[in-house]
Design a protein around this motif. Structure first.
Motif, PDB file in Angstrom:
ATOM      1  N   LEU A  29      12.132   7.559  -6.295  1.00 40.48           N
ATOM      2  CA  LEU A  29      11.346   6.814  -5.396  1.00 40.48           C
ATOM      3  C   LEU A  29      11.152   5.419  -6.120  1.00 40.48           C
ATOM      4  CD1 LEU A  29       9.033   7.276  -3.275  1.00 40.48           C
ATOM      5  CD2 LEU A  29       7.325   7.296  -5.021  1.00 40.48           C
ATOM      6  N   LEU A  30      11.065   5.203  -7.214  1.00 34.29           N
ATOM      7  CA  LEU A  30      10.789   3.834  -8.090  1.00 34.29           C
ATOM      8  C   LEU A  30      12.365   2.840  -7.728  1.00 34.29           C
ATOM      9  CD1 LEU A  30       9.390   4.642 -11.305  1.00 34.29           C
ATOM     10  CD2 LEU A  30       8.288   3.723  -9.226  1.00 34.29           C
ATOM     11  N   PHE A  31      13.366   3.630  -7.684  1.00 38.27           N
ATOM     12  CA  PHE A  31      14.957   3.110  -7.528  1.00 38.27           C
ATOM     13  C   PHE A  31      14.701   2.843  -6.038  1.00 38.27           C
ATOM     14  CE2 PHE A  31      19.101   3.019  -6.547  1.00 38.27           C
ATOM     15  CZ  PHE A  31      19.720   2.666  -7.665  1.00 38.27           C
ATOM     16  N   ALA A  32      14.330   3.539  -5.110  1.00 37.16           N
ATOM     17  CA  ALA A  32      14.205   3.171  -3.610  1.00 37.16           C
ATOM     18  C   ALA A  32      13.451   2.010  -3.423  1.00 37.16           C
ATOM     19  CB  ALA A  32      13.502   4.366  -2.865  1.00 37.16           C
ATOM     20  N   PHE A  62      12.532  25.378   4.746  1.00 37.89           N
ATOM     21  CA  PHE A  62      13.791  24.896   4.935  1.00 37.89           C
ATOM     22  C   PHE A  62      13.756  23.958   6.178  1.00 37.89           C
ATOM     23  CE2 PHE A  62      17.400  26.265   2.709  1.00 37.89           C
ATOM     24  CZ  PHE A  62      17.032  27.424   1.875  1.00 37.89           C
ATOM     25  N   GLU A  63      13.036  24.156   7.266  1.00 36.33           N
ATOM     26  CA  GLU A  63      13.341  23.397   8.404  1.00 36.33           C
ATOM     27  C   GLU A  63      12.370  21.991   8.118  1.00 36.33           C
ATOM     28  OE1 GLU A  63      15.003  23.647  11.117  1.00 36.33           O
ATOM     29  OE2 GLU A  63      15.923  25.283  10.325  1.00 36.33           O
ATOM     30  N   VAL A  64      11.151  22.327   7.448  1.00 35.23           N
ATOM     31  CA  VAL A  64      10.460  21.042   7.008  1.00 35.23           C
ATOM     32  C   VAL A  64      11.465  20.078   6.240  1.00 35.23           C
ATOM     33  CG1 VAL A  64       8.584  19.975   5.782  1.00 35.23           C
ATOM     34  CG2 VAL A  64       8.271  22.038   7.203  1.00 35.23           C
ATOM     35  N   MET A  65      12.009  20.627   5.306  1.00 34.30           N
ATOM     36  CA  MET A  65      12.869  19.769   4.653  1.00 34.30           C
ATOM     37  C   MET A  65      14.211  19.363   5.175  1.00 34.30           C
ATOM     38  SD  MET A  65      15.089  21.618   1.313  1.00 34.30           S
ATOM     39  CE  MET A  65      16.410  22.016   2.344  1.00 34.30           C
ATOM     40  N   LEU A  66      14.672  20.122   6.030  1.00 33.31           N
ATOM     41  CA  LEU A  66      15.996  19.670   6.836  1.00 33.31           C
ATOM     42  C   LEU A  66      15.639  18.692   7.873  1.00 33.31           C
ATOM     43  CD1 LEU A  66      17.891  23.050   7.342  1.00 33.31           C
ATOM     44  CD2 LEU A  66      18.522  21.031   5.822  1.00 33.31           C
ATOM     45  N   ILE A  67      14.390  18.673   8.621  1.00 30.25           N
ATOM     46  CA  ILE A  67      14.230  17.539   9.435  1.00 30.25           C
ATOM     47  C   ILE A  67      13.891  16.358   8.965  1.00 30.25           C
ATOM     48  CG2 ILE A  67      12.512  17.170  11.363  1.00 30.25           C
ATOM     49  CD1 ILE A  67      12.378  20.226  12.068  1.00 30.25           C
ATOM     50  N   SER A  68      13.228  16.269   7.815  1.00 32.62           N
ATOM     51  CA  SER A  68      13.005  15.195   7.130  1.00 32.62           C
ATOM     52  C   SER A  68      14.367  14.789   6.647  1.00 32.62           C
ATOM     53  CB  SER A  68      12.199  15.440   5.719  1.00 32.62           C
ATOM     54  OG  SER A  68      11.151  16.311   6.055  1.00 32.62           O
ATOM     55  N   ALA A  99       7.148   7.811   4.099  1.00 28.12           N
ATOM     56  CA  ALA A  99       6.369   9.197   4.595  1.00 28.12           C
ATOM     57  C   ALA A  99       7.269  10.399   4.582  1.00 28.12           C
ATOM     58  CB  ALA A  99       5.742   8.756   6.290  1.00 28.12           C
ATOM     59  N   PHE A 100       8.697   9.860   5.117  1.00 28.90           N
ATOM     60  CA  PHE A 100       9.568  11.176   5.094  1.00 28.90           C
ATOM     61  C   PHE A 100       9.962  11.506   3.851  1.00 28.90           C
ATOM     62  CE2 PHE A 100      10.163   9.378   9.451  1.00 28.90           C
ATOM     63  CZ  PHE A 100       9.618  10.515  10.051  1.00 28.90           C
ATOM     64  N   TYR A 101       9.876  10.544   2.985  1.00 26.79           N
ATOM     65  CA  TYR A 101      10.236  11.193   1.475  1.00 26.79           C
ATOM     66  C   TYR A 101       9.346  12.084   1.242  1.00 26.79           C
ATOM     67  CZ  TYR A 101      11.676  10.371  -3.351  1.00 26.79           C
ATOM     68  OH  TYR A 101      12.233  10.716  -4.859  1.00 26.79           O
ATOM     69  N   GLN A 102       8.076  11.840   1.285  1.00 28.35           N
ATOM     70  CA  GLN A 102       6.851  12.708   0.964  1.00 28.35           C
ATOM     71  C   GLN A 102       7.100  14.231   1.805  1.00 28.35           C
ATOM     72  OE1 GLN A 102       4.937  12.465  -1.413  1.00 28.35           O
ATOM     73  NE2 GLN A 102       5.466  10.322  -1.898  1.00 28.35           N
ATOM     74  N   PHE A 103       7.427  14.051   2.870  1.00 34.14           N
ATOM     75  CA  PHE A 103       7.836  15.329   3.540  1.00 34.14           C
ATOM     76  C   PHE A 103       8.767  15.999   3.167  1.00 34.14           C
ATOM     77  CE2 PHE A 103       5.564  13.045   7.540  1.00 34.14           C
ATOM     78  CZ  PHE A 103       4.338  13.408   7.121  1.00 34.14           C
ATOM     79  N   PHE A 159       0.871  -1.253   0.142  1.00 34.65           N
ATOM     80  CA  PHE A 159      -0.002   0.020   0.104  1.00 34.65           C
ATOM     81  C   PHE A 159       1.025   1.125  -0.064  1.00 34.65           C
ATOM     82  CE2 PHE A 159      -2.310   3.205   2.758  1.00 34.65           C
ATOM     83  CZ  PHE A 159      -3.185   3.599   1.969  1.00 34.65           C
ATOM     84  N   GLN A 160       1.840   1.144   0.701  1.00 33.07           N
ATOM     85  CA  GLN A 160       2.807   2.455   0.825  1.00 33.07           C
ATOM     86  C   GLN A 160       3.296   2.908  -0.406  1.00 33.07           C
ATOM     87  OE1 GLN A 160       5.142   3.467   3.984  1.00 33.07           O
ATOM     88  NE2 GLN A 160       3.619   2.751   5.708  1.00 33.07           N
ATOM     89  N   ARG A 161       3.896   1.620  -1.040  1.00 34.97           N
ATOM     90  CA  ARG A 161       4.442   1.691  -2.413  1.00 34.97           C
ATOM     91  C   ARG A 161       3.601   2.346  -3.418  1.00 34.97           C
ATOM     92  NH1 ARG A 161       8.220  -3.351  -3.703  1.00 34.97           N
ATOM     93  NH2 ARG A 161       9.751  -3.078  -2.234  1.00 34.97           N
ATOM     94  N   VAL A 162       2.404   1.945  -3.685  1.00 30.88           N
ATOM     95  CA  VAL A 162       1.244   2.217  -4.694  1.00 30.88           C
ATOM     96  C   VAL A 162       1.073   3.655  -4.146  1.00 30.88           C
ATOM     97  CG1 VAL A 162      -1.050   1.714  -5.545  1.00 30.88           C
ATOM     98  CG2 VAL A 162       0.495  -0.253  -5.013  1.00 30.88           C
ATOM     99  N   LEU A 163       0.722   4.177  -2.977  1.00 34.11           N
ATOM    100  CA  LEU A 163      -0.032   5.165  -2.786  1.00 34.11           C
ATOM    101  C   LEU A 163       1.292   6.185  -3.144  1.00 34.11           C
ATOM    102  CD1 LEU A 163      -2.119   7.005  -1.803  1.00 34.11           C
ATOM    103  CD2 LEU A 163      -1.059   6.789   0.748  1.00 34.11           C
ATOM    104  N   SER A 164       2.466   6.104  -2.640  1.00 36.78           N
ATOM    105  CA  SER A 164       3.458   7.171  -2.927  1.00 36.78           C
ATOM    106  C   SER A 164       3.829   7.155  -4.448  1.00 36.78           C
ATOM    107  CB  SER A 164       4.887   6.756  -2.021  1.00 36.78           C
ATOM    108  OG  SER A 164       5.012   5.604  -2.190  1.00 36.78           O
ATOM    109  N   ALA A 165       3.699   6.041  -5.226  1.00 36.09           N
ATOM    110  CA  ALA A 165       3.835   6.228  -6.607  1.00 36.09           C
ATOM    111  C   ALA A 165       2.844   7.238  -7.215  1.00 36.09           C
ATOM    112  CB  ALA A 165       3.820   4.886  -7.319  1.00 36.09           C
TER     113      ALA A 165
END
Lengths: 494, 113
Positions: A93-96, A136-142, A111-115, A28-34
């Motif tokens: 994402l597909l490579f991951a 920037f902080e949203v990006m950096l914390i992820s 989830a963190f990839y999407q954030f 489910f995680q894979r399909v939804l994120s793709a």
């Protein structure tokens, strides 16, 4: 469709939140994120089309008119970069999915990839300097979480340093915003630009603040002498994560330098932009010296990221429309091609079982497609004419010549040659040379790894061969940067 | 008053820089917190410390203090709080895995031969 601009931020954010719940449902995680990544491409391309036809789009959040509320601004530069981000995030994402491993996938990797994508999109689209800090902080914390995700010894060691450097640079960002607010009394970028340009006497304190911002964004974007944290920390995480970092994170710092040094701080260009040009030249030199010196394939590539920062910032420092268009074109090309090269090197390390050049060789016998894709990517990186790196570099050099920076042009040409040398060495030693592999799948297979790389190389080829289609967009973006009044009028609507 | 607060922020930056440059993980983490404090105090000071009522419309005053920097600081505080808690856990895990809390011993030594 007035809310169009919020979608590139909202879509990955909502996907990320949804992905937090079913931890063990990897399918489910894979399909939804793709699906979300594909939808993101569609949305950003539609916004690009809208901006091309109808001019700069703005969105006043909460209906408060700027400068009082936060405003999202989709000018051509921001929209081009969001589109590129969306295009590069799907193949990585597909490579991951085929390389990152089940344990990591179970612990909220997607989830963190999407954030991370949320933070990057927000940083590109915002029109408010404090909101830029928050994005920037949203990006950096992820990115803190992704860089340490999996918790191997090396990752823990290097991520400690990465987090420390970024905490310090975030504190600097807050300090710089505080000074800027004390001087101007506003945080909206368009109004900042208006107020700074309407000053009648020269204000040295604004030059100091401009340099403070250069330090902040130089730390994020790995500018000389603030690049020292990058080589070790980008080689620590798995290839897919290193690819998204190498493709996007430093580019957000560069985009911020673009924005602040063309829209806001244009009052004392003699000093600030000369400083930028000198630092850009030093960055190119340091990047290629590192790339030539190392024997580790990941390290070579990481130093090439630093060299590319120098190329792009030189284009910005020329302050000519040609140079800026070149810098924008090169920035887009570099996001795509660095993503592709990190993935190819990742695949190479998987099949060779080592990242040291001395221990690999003859990979082309069992992996010809990987080898020739790598060769094409290297040619595109260096800028061999039909491929994508050429037009950007040509325009940057043309802009540099218009500005009379001949010494830096010479440094740039020499740096390009050494980039070619450092990368072709990987091809010659890694793919040719003495064969170290007995069977194709001795250390690992390339199953599922080559398709994402091929997609990115196809996009890069399109950028090169279809430059007629892409260049007008970059030129429009450069025009907006060159004439900040267009941006101000679009945001403040006097 | 602004001068006094600027000096206080300067002292915090000095102490924080000193702590960050030391070798012990926990001292580095404390140093980053001290620097964040300095940055937040500076943000408050830079917006002006002129006297006025707290920014509450229920208090009918002739002038209020500037509400914007307070909102900015509130945002910056929660961000640095989140980052610091992550950093503490990261420092703890790094200590457990690497068996040392001395950054001199956390150098990357990649050997290939």
């Amino acid at each position: 469709m007035t809310n169009l601009l919020i979608w590139p931020i909202l879509l990955p954010l909502l996907t990320g939140i949804l992905l937090l719940f079913p931890r063990n449902q990897i399918r489910f995680q894979r399909v939804l994120s793709a699906v979300s990544a594909v939808a993101l491409i569609a949305v950003t391309v539609f916004i690009l089309w809208t901006v091309q036809n109808e001019g700069i789009q703005t969105l006043e959040l909460g209906g408060w008119t700027p400068p009082f509320g936060i405003v999202l601004v989709g000018d051509m530069l921001a929209v081009l970069l969001t589109t590129t981000t969306a295009v590069v995030s799907l193949p990585i994402l597909l490579f991951a999915m085929s390389s990152i491993g089940k344990e990591r996938e179970q612990f909220y990797f997607y989830a963190f990839y999407q954030f991370l994508i949320t933070g990057v999109m927000g940083a590109f689209l915002t029109g408010d300097i404090f909101n830029l800090f928050v994005c920037f902080e949203v990006m950096l914390i992820s990115s803190y979480i992704l860089i340490v995700h999996g918790g191997t010894k090396k990752q823990l060691r290097e991520s400690f340093k990465y987090v420390l450097v970024n905490i310090i640079s975030s504190a600097f960002f807050v300090i710089a915003v505080a000074y800027l607010y004390a001087v101007t009394g506003t945080l909206n970028m368009a109004q900042l630009s208006q107020r700074i340009n309407s000053l009648e006497s020269d204000a040295p304190v604004l030059t100091v603040i401009a340099v403070l911002f250069l330090i902040v964004f130089g730390l994020k974007g790995a500018l000389f002498p603030l690049y020292f944290w990058l080589p070790a920390s980008y080689t620590a995480p798995p290839s897919a994560i290193a690819a998204i970092f190498g493709a996007l994170l430093t580019k957000v710092g560069m985009y911020s330098i673009f924005r602040t040094y063309t829209v806001i701080f244009t009052h004392d260009t003699g000093f600030t932009h000369q400083l930028l040009a000198v630092l850009a030249a030093c960055t190119m030199a340091i990047g290629v010296i590192g790339a030539v010196a190392h024997q580790d394939v990941k390290k070579i590539l990481v130093y090439n990221v630093i060299a590319a920062v120098g190329f792009v910032l030189f284009g910005v420092s020329t302050l000519t429309e040609t140079g800026m268009a070149g810098a924008i074109f090169y920035l887009i090309h570099d996001i795509i091609i660095k993503g592709a090269l990190f993935l190819l090197i990742g695949a190479m390390v998987i099949v060779a079982g080592t990242s040291h050049l001395k221990n690999m060789g003859g990979l082309i016998k069992h992996h010809p497609r990987l080898g020739w894709m790598f060769f094409t990517a290297v040619m595109a990186l260096v800028g061999v004419p039909p491929l994508s790196g050429f037009i950007g570099k040509l325009l940057i050099i043309q802009g540099g010549a218009e500005a009379g920076q001949y010494v830096i042009i010479a440094v740039m040409m020499a740096a390009s040659l050494l980039v070619l040398y450092s990368m072709i060495r990987i091809f010659l030693y890694g793919f040719y040379g003495q064969i170290q592999l007995e069977t194709a799948d001795q250390y690992g297979s390339t199953k599922g790894l080559l398709l994402p790389c091929a997609f990115l190389i196809a996009v890069s080829a399109f950028l090169g061969l279809g430059a007629e289609a892409v260049y007008p967009l970059a030129a429009t973006a450069a025009e907006t940067l060159h004439e900040p009044q267009i941006y101000i009028d679009a945001v403040l609507k006097e | 008053m602004e001068i006094l607060m600027s000096v206080a922020a300067g002292i915090l930056f000095m102490g924080g820089t000193y702590l960050v440059l030391s070798k012990n993980i926990i001292r580095i983490i404390i140093g980053t917190s001290v620097i964040s404090h300095g940055a937040h105090i500076l943000l408050l000071t830079m917006a002006g410390l002129k006297t006025g009522a707290p920014p509450l419309l229920g208090l009918e005053a002739s002038s209020y203090t500037d509400p914007l920097p307070q909102a900015l600081i509130l945002t910056a505080i929660v961000i640095s709080f989140g980052v610091t808690s992550f950093f503490i856990v990261l420092g703890y895990r790094a200590y457990k895995e690497n068996g040392t809390d001395n950054t001199e011993n956390m150098r990357g030594t990649d050997s290939y031969d």
